[in-house]
Design a protein around this motif. Structure first.
Motif, PDB file in Angstrom:
ATOM      1  N   TRP A  28      39.616  37.662  63.380  1.00 43.71           N
ATOM      2  CA  TRP A  28      38.375  38.090  62.740  1.00 43.71           C
ATOM      3  C   TRP A  28      38.370  37.605  61.307  1.00 43.71           C
ATOM      4  CZ3 TRP A  28      37.041  40.785  58.443  1.00 43.71           C
ATOM      5  CH2 TRP A  28      35.743  41.274  58.383  1.00 43.71           C
ATOM      6  N   TYR A  70      28.925  42.200  63.089  1.00 47.59           N
ATOM      7  CA  TYR A  70      30.070  43.106  63.139  1.00 47.59           C
ATOM      8  C   TYR A  70      29.682  44.387  62.459  1.00 47.59           C
ATOM      9  CZ  TYR A  70      34.845  44.688  63.055  1.00 47.59           C
ATOM     10  OH  TYR A  70      35.989  45.400  63.256  1.00 47.59           O
ATOM     11  N   ILE A  95      34.578  35.180  64.985  1.00 49.23           N
ATOM     12  CA  ILE A  95      35.607  35.541  65.944  1.00 49.23           C
ATOM     13  C   ILE A  95      36.176  34.196  66.387  1.00 49.23           C
ATOM     14  CG2 ILE A  95      36.186  36.611  68.141  1.00 49.23           C
ATOM     15  CD1 ILE A  95      35.293  38.614  65.986  1.00 49.23           C
TER      16      ILE A  95
END
Length: 101
Positions: A28, A70, A95
């Motif tokens: 991430w 996110y 990602i």
């Protein structure tokens, strides 16, 4: 010439993943809405620990990256550790997927 990207990761997160030995790792990273263009599929994605352990601890072969929204209620900043408390709101992140080598 070999192209590679070195990502900084948390020691506790590294140990957690090392124990599990997954075939694939998702990394991430905040994106600010921009696409991850540092690597092409098949190039090396390496992991380095935070200071004071400034050394590469693992890596994988880059597969792909996706920009995703996110949102994790209560999150104040980017999750950086394996034990991050309930993560307010980051609008977009990368990602990044790499296959373990």
């Amino acid at each position: 010439m070999v192209t590679m990207f070195v990502a900084i990761t948390d020691r506790s997160w590294f140990y957690l993943l090392s124990a599990a030995q997954p075939d694939e790792v998702n990394f991430w990273q905040p994106s600010g809405g921009k696409a991850f263009r540092a690597l092409m599929p098949g190039e090396l994605f390496l992991f380095k620990l935070h200071s004071p352990n400034d050394y590469i601890v693992g890596g994988g072969v880059f597969s792909h990256a996706s920009n995703v929204p996110y949102r994790w209620p209560g999150m104040r900043s980017a999750p950086r550790t394996a034990s991050s408390a309930s993560p307010t709101c980051v609008t977009a992140s990368h990602i990044i997927v790499a296959t373990r080598i």
